[in-house]
Scaffold this motif. Structure first.
Motif, short mmCIF file in Angstrom:
data_model
loop_
_atom_site.label_atom_id
_atom_site.label_comp_id
_atom_site.label_asym_id
_atom_site.label_seq_id
_atom_site.Cartn_x
_atom_site.Cartn_y
_atom_site.Cartn_z
N GLN A 34 -3.45 7.07 -0.33
CA GLN A 34 -2.78 6.68 0.92
C GLN A 34 -1.46 7.41 1.11
N ALA A 35 -0.73 7.62 0.01
CA ALA A 35 0.64 8.13 0.11
C ALA A 35 0.73 9.65 0.22
N VAL B 10 0.84 -1.20 0.00
CA VAL B 10 0.00 0.00 0.00
C VAL B 10 0.87 1.25 0.00
N GLY B 11 0.21 2.40 -0.18
CA GLY B 11 0.89 3.68 -0.07
C GLY B 11 2.11 3.81 -0.96
N GLN B 12 3.18 4.35 -0.38
CA GLN B 12 4.38 4.61 -1.18
C GLN B 12 5.01 3.32 -1.70
N VAL C 243 -1.18 -5.52 -4.99
CA VAL C 243 -0.70 -4.15 -4.79
C VAL C 243 -1.89 -3.20 -4.95
N ALA C 244 -1.98 -2.20 -4.09
CA ALA C 244 -3.05 -1.21 -4.22
C ALA C 244 -2.99 -0.56 -5.60
N ALA D 31 3.38 0.65 -2.63
CA ALA D 31 2.59 0.28 -3.80
C ALA D 31 3.03 1.10 -5.01
N LEU D 32 3.25 2.39 -4.81
CA LEU D 32 3.69 3.24 -5.92
C LEU D 32 5.02 2.75 -6.48
N ALA E 41 -3.34 3.95 -3.99
CA ALA E 41 -1.97 4.15 -3.51
C ALA E 41 -1.67 5.64 -3.34
#
Length: 331
Positions: free
Chosen positions: A155-156, A92-94, A146-147, A96-97, A152
């Motif tokens: 969240q990030a 998730v978040g960074q 992965v989000a 995931a990016l 993502a």
């Protein structure tokens, strides 16, 4: 004494795909039992990172170097979270990016995952187990959940600083991972999160034409200094052919352009890239339609710096000089 060649080739390849990391269950599947892993750790060939995860590299992360060092460290963090919390873990978040291929995330990104249904659990060894977004959409990347880009980013971004937040939005758009409408949806998904209030103006600063985080940082540096570029990816032509494209552009009197080129270490440092850049620069300057300036990351104003960097000073000085000497300002 057994050697590293005893490790099955398939397991070595799997570790390479996971930035050198392996989960205990993966090792077991290839016959590398806990006893064998302990011996490799004692010999200094492998290193235990957290419960159930080993690093197969002899070199500590802080000492690793090479052309893809930053990408490796970011991806390693993302894989660490996934492997530590098992096959159900979702990046998730960074993180995931990072796995989605988005640029702009810090090298020292914190590993973070969530579990299906936002199940509770305990964070450990610097790995964050997030408990949010039951119902978010996920997609497989390298066989792991992965989000999706919209979630993502939602969240990030609230947990990032402005420069990197805009950079990841730019990168996601430039790589066609997300559309303008989907970015607006990501902004909606982010509403109500802790830290989101300070980010609302950032979402409209994104521009998918930026081809690297450095270009984003330079653009925002100029915007904050009151000299926002007139255009990005400025195309220059002569009567017969396309001569080149400039990263940031300001219109000058007489139809000319002031072009700022941003030279990233990874992109522009190879011999072929240097030759190509030199030939393109010569063509642009020979056209008479361009005043070209080249900058690196060290020329962009660092966050919180008391004074503007070389890029802003050089662009501001050139614009002032050109406008002062334009025909409309002469008598």
């Amino acid at each position: 004494m057994r050697t590293l060649t005893d490790v099955p080739t398939e397991l070595v390849e799997l570790a390479r795909a996971q930035e050198g990391l392996l989960a205990a269950r993966q090792c077991d599947a290839f016959g590398v039992t806990s006893h064998r892993r302990e011996r490799l750790v004692r010999q200094g060939r492998w290193h235990r990172i957290t419960h159930g995860v080993v690093d197969t590299s002899r070199v500590p992360p802080s000492q690793r170097d090479g052309p893809r060092r930053h990408e490796h460290l970011r991806r390693r963090a993302a894989w660490l979270g996934l492997l530590a919390y098992g096959p159900d873990a979702i990046a998730v978040g960074q993180c995931a990016l990072v796995l989605l291929g988005v640029e702009g995330v810090r090298t020292d990104v914190v590993p973070e995952v969530t579990l299906p249904g936002a199940r509770a659990g305990r964070s450990r060894d610097g790995i964050q187990l997030r408990q949010f977004d039951d119902g978010m959409t996920v997609a497989p990347v390298d066989g792991r959940p992965v989000a999706t880009p919209d979630w993502a980013l939602a969240q990030a971004v609230p947990e990032m600083g402005r420069l990197r937040a805009v950079a990841v939005m730019d990168s996601a758009r430039h790589r066609r991972l997300i559309t303008t409408a989907e970015l607006a949806h990501a902004h909606d998904l982010a509403r109500g999160r802790r830290g989101v209030a300070r980010t609302h103006s950032w979402w409209v600063e994104s521009d998918g034409r930026a081809e690297s985080p450095l270009e984003t940082f330079a653009r925002l540096d100029c915007v904050d200094a009151g000299i926002a570029p007139d255009d990005l990816q400025v195309e220059v032509h002569d009567a017969d052919r396309f001569l080149g494209r400039g990263d940031l552009g300001w219109r000058l009197p007489g139809g000319r352009w002031l072009i700022a080129e941003l030279d990233g270490r990874d992109i522009h440092s190879t011999p072929d890239a240097l030759l190509h850049d030199r030939a393109r620069q010569n063509d642009l300057l020979a056209s008479g339609a361009v005043d070209l300036r080249r900058f690196t990351g060290s020329d962009v104003t660092p966050p919180g710096a008391p004074h503007r960097g070389r890029l802003v000073h050089e662009i501001r000085r050139t614009l002032a000089r050109e406008r002062h000497h334009s025909p409309s300002n002469t008598t």
